[in-house]
Write a protein that holds these residues in place. Structure first.
Motif, PDB file in Angstrom:
ATOM      1  N   LEU A 240       0.750  -1.040   0.158  1.00  0.00           N
ATOM      2  CA  LEU A 240      -0.073   0.029   0.040  1.00  0.00           C
ATOM      3  C   LEU A 240       0.898   1.215   0.183  1.00  0.00           C
ATOM      4  CD1 LEU A 240      -2.755  -1.055   2.677  1.00  0.00           C
ATOM      5  CD2 LEU A 240      -3.085  -0.605   0.174  1.00  0.00           C
ATOM      6  N   PRO A 241       0.552   2.401  -0.603  1.00  0.00           N
ATOM      7  CA  PRO A 241       1.458   3.486  -0.773  1.00  0.00           C
ATOM      8  C   PRO A 241       1.668   4.136   0.735  1.00  0.00           C
ATOM      9  CG  PRO A 241      -1.166   4.055  -1.584  1.00  0.00           C
ATOM     10  CD  PRO A 241      -0.658   2.473  -1.473  1.00  0.00           C
ATOM     11  N   ALA A 242       3.058   4.328   0.819  1.00  0.00           N
ATOM     12  CA  ALA A 242       3.202   4.857   2.238  1.00  0.00           C
ATOM     13  C   ALA A 242       3.006   6.380   2.503  1.00  0.00           C
ATOM     14  CB  ALA A 242       4.962   4.577   2.250  1.00  0.00           C
ATOM     15  N   THR A 243       3.055   7.106   1.140  1.00  0.00           N
ATOM     16  CA  THR A 243       2.937   8.595   1.105  1.00  0.00           C
ATOM     17  C   THR A 243       1.672   8.748   0.166  1.00  0.00           C
ATOM     18  OG1 THR A 243       4.335   9.122  -0.623  1.00  0.00           O
ATOM     19  CG2 THR A 243       5.263   8.787   1.355  1.00  0.00           C
ATOM     20  N   ASP A 244       1.263   9.796  -0.206  1.00  0.00           N
ATOM     21  CA  ASP A 244       0.607  10.378  -1.324  1.00  0.00           C
ATOM     22  C   ASP A 244       0.913  10.052  -2.845  1.00  0.00           C
ATOM     23  OD1 ASP A 244      -1.403  11.516   0.567  1.00  0.00           O
ATOM     24  OD2 ASP A 244      -0.762  13.476   0.399  1.00  0.00           O
ATOM     25  N   ALA A 245       2.288   9.617  -2.704  1.00  0.00           N
ATOM     26  CA  ALA A 245       2.979   9.591  -3.730  1.00  0.00           C
ATOM     27  C   ALA A 245       2.337   8.193  -4.491  1.00  0.00           C
ATOM     28  CB  ALA A 245       4.352   9.618  -3.942  1.00  0.00           C
ATOM     29  N   PRO A 246       1.801   8.402  -5.762  1.00  0.00           N
ATOM     30  CA  PRO A 246       1.072   7.019  -6.181  1.00  0.00           C
ATOM     31  C   PRO A 246       1.817   5.652  -6.261  1.00  0.00           C
ATOM     32  CG  PRO A 246       0.576   8.860  -7.477  1.00  0.00           C
ATOM     33  CD  PRO A 246       1.547   9.348  -6.669  1.00  0.00           C
ATOM     34  N   ARG A 247       3.296   6.009  -6.561  1.00  0.00           N
ATOM     35  CA  ARG A 247       4.296   4.846  -6.579  1.00  0.00           C
ATOM     36  C   ARG A 247       4.881   4.447  -5.434  1.00  0.00           C
ATOM     37  NH1 ARG A 247       4.887   2.672 -11.517  1.00  0.00           N
ATOM     38  NH2 ARG A 247       6.988   2.140 -11.251  1.00  0.00           N
ATOM     39  N   SER A 248       4.578   5.143  -4.164  1.00  0.00           N
ATOM     40  CA  SER A 248       5.451   4.861  -3.032  1.00  0.00           C
ATOM     41  C   SER A 248       5.471   3.493  -2.364  1.00  0.00           C
ATOM     42  CB  SER A 248       5.112   6.106  -1.787  1.00  0.00           C
ATOM     43  OG  SER A 248       3.814   6.000  -1.444  1.00  0.00           O
ATOM     44  N   GLY A 249       4.305   2.894  -2.999  1.00  0.00           N
ATOM     45  CA  GLY A 249       4.246   1.538  -2.515  1.00  0.00           C
ATOM     46  C   GLY A 249       5.070   0.285  -3.264  1.00  0.00           C
ATOM     47  N   ARG A 250       5.801   0.929  -4.102  1.00  0.00           N
ATOM     48  CA  ARG A 250       6.674   0.065  -4.990  1.00  0.00           C
ATOM     49  C   ARG A 250       8.095  -0.001  -4.541  1.00  0.00           C
ATOM     50  NH1 ARG A 250       4.194  -0.523 -10.191  1.00  0.00           N
ATOM     51  NH2 ARG A 250       5.622  -2.017 -10.335  1.00  0.00           N
ATOM     52  N   TRP A 251       8.743  -1.011  -4.376  1.00  0.00           N
ATOM     53  CA  TRP A 251      10.304  -1.731  -3.998  1.00  0.00           C
ATOM     54  C   TRP A 251      10.344  -0.705  -2.616  1.00  0.00           C
ATOM     55  CZ3 TRP A 251       9.264   0.212  -8.963  1.00  0.00           C
ATOM     56  CH2 TRP A 251       9.036  -0.940  -9.965  1.00  0.00           C
ATOM     57  N   VAL A 252       9.496  -1.021  -1.793  1.00  0.00           N
ATOM     58  CA  VAL A 252       9.737  -0.172  -0.487  1.00  0.00           C
ATOM     59  C   VAL A 252      11.167  -0.859   0.035  1.00  0.00           C
ATOM     60  CG1 VAL A 252       8.953  -0.027   2.026  1.00  0.00           C
ATOM     61  CG2 VAL A 252       7.252   0.037  -0.091  1.00  0.00           C
ATOM     62  N   GLY A 253      11.820   0.142   0.798  1.00  0.00           N
ATOM     63  CA  GLY A 253      13.100  -0.143   1.234  1.00  0.00           C
ATOM     64  C   GLY A 253      14.412  -0.076   0.270  1.00  0.00           C
ATOM     65  N   PHE A 254      14.122   0.195  -1.059  1.00  0.00           N
ATOM     66  CA  PHE A 254      14.970   0.401  -2.132  1.00  0.00           C
ATOM     67  C   PHE A 254      14.790   1.745  -2.675  1.00  0.00           C
ATOM     68  CE2 PHE A 254      14.330  -4.119  -2.087  1.00  0.00           C
ATOM     69  CZ  PHE A 254      15.728  -4.854  -2.261  1.00  0.00           C
ATOM     70  N   ALA A 255      16.007   2.390  -3.316  1.00  0.00           N
ATOM     71  CA  ALA A 255      15.838   3.373  -3.948  1.00  0.00           C
ATOM     72  C   ALA A 255      15.429   3.460  -5.272  1.00  0.00           C
ATOM     73  CB  ALA A 255      17.588   4.180  -4.068  1.00  0.00           C
ATOM     74  N   LYS A 256      15.295   2.191  -5.843  1.00  0.00           N
ATOM     75  CA  LYS A 256      14.337   1.992  -7.047  1.00  0.00           C
ATOM     76  C   LYS A 256      13.029   2.400  -7.197  1.00  0.00           C
ATOM     77  CE  LYS A 256      13.345  -2.660  -9.503  1.00  0.00           C
ATOM     78  NZ  LYS A 256      13.921  -2.161 -10.921  1.00  0.00           N
ATOM     79  N   THR A 257      12.701   3.095  -8.505  1.00  0.00           N
ATOM     80  CA  THR A 257      11.405   3.533  -8.540  1.00  0.00           C
ATOM     81  C   THR A 257      10.652   3.332  -9.625  1.00  0.00           C
ATOM     82  OG1 THR A 257      12.225   5.766  -9.567  1.00  0.00           O
ATOM     83  CG2 THR A 257      11.913   5.732  -7.117  1.00  0.00           C
ATOM     84  N   GLU A 258      11.752   2.345 -10.590  1.00  0.00           N
ATOM     85  CA  GLU A 258      11.298   1.913 -11.959  1.00  0.00           C
ATOM     86  C   GLU A 258      11.514   0.424 -12.211  1.00  0.00           C
ATOM     87  OE1 GLU A 258       9.125   3.485 -14.372  1.00  0.00           O
ATOM     88  OE2 GLU A 258       8.981   5.310 -13.271  1.00  0.00           O
TER      89      GLU A 258
END
Ligand code: SF4
Length: 178
Positions: free
Chosen positions: A155-173
């Protein structure tokens, strides 16, 4: 939009073998709803083969490598017969996507990439879904706003839509749009 426009354009999704049951259910729903076959592009390696070659739980140790094997290379294979592809990428999805253009050249795939929704807001997408009865992933009703593989989606950690992806990594894509 492809079906409503009467275009005979193949529809493909990258099946990493690690998607949510809700996502696989959506693919079947889309096929029934629109009367089309959605092409499933699979990685060259099954998960057991990947575990054997790369070690277990690669997504926990090196998600870039895992995404390369399960997304980036499969899309390369899927695009071979084509000169261009269309994606649902939007500027408001993340900072990294904020310079998305309607028409771009993908250096990675050496092909034209079209992003017709580049300037749409999330609300505009929902308005279109509701207006045209478009099937959507039921996980969106549980608070998810960006949905990929089970191991790398929260689930997203913040208001940012993709903040729930690769949580714990700097990776965003995952890499297919880099
Ligand atoms: S999103 Fe995670 S599990 Fe899926 S391919 Fe990338 S690293 Fe692997």
């Amino acid at each position: 939009m492809v079906v409503r426009g009467g275009f005979s354009i193949p529809v493909t999704f990258l099946d990493t073998d690690l998607l949510f049951p809700e996502t696989y259910a959506l693919v079947e729903q889309v096929e029934q709803h629109y009367g089309i076959i959605v092409q499933r592009q699979r990685p060259a390696l099954s998960m057991p083969e990947q575990d054997q070659q790369e070690g277990p739980a690669l997504y926990e140790r090196n998600p870039d490598r895992c995404c390369t094997l399960r997304k980036v290379l499969p899309l390369h294979d899927a695009l071979q017969p084509y000169q261009a592809w269309i994606t649902g990428l939007r500027r408001d999805q993340s900072e990294q996507r904020s310079d998305t253009h309607l028409l771009q050249w993908s250096n990675r795939y050496q092909r034209v990439k079209l992003a017709p929704l580049a300037f749409w807001s999330e609300q505009q997408v929902w308005d279109y879904i509701n207006r045209h009865d478009v099937p959507y992933n039921s996980l969106l009703g549980q608070g998810y706003r960006s949905i990929g593989c089970t191991h790398c989606t929260s689930l997203p950690a913040t208001d940012a839509p993709r903040s729930g992806r690769w949580v714990g990594f700097a990776k965003t894509e995952c890499g297919i749009h880099l």
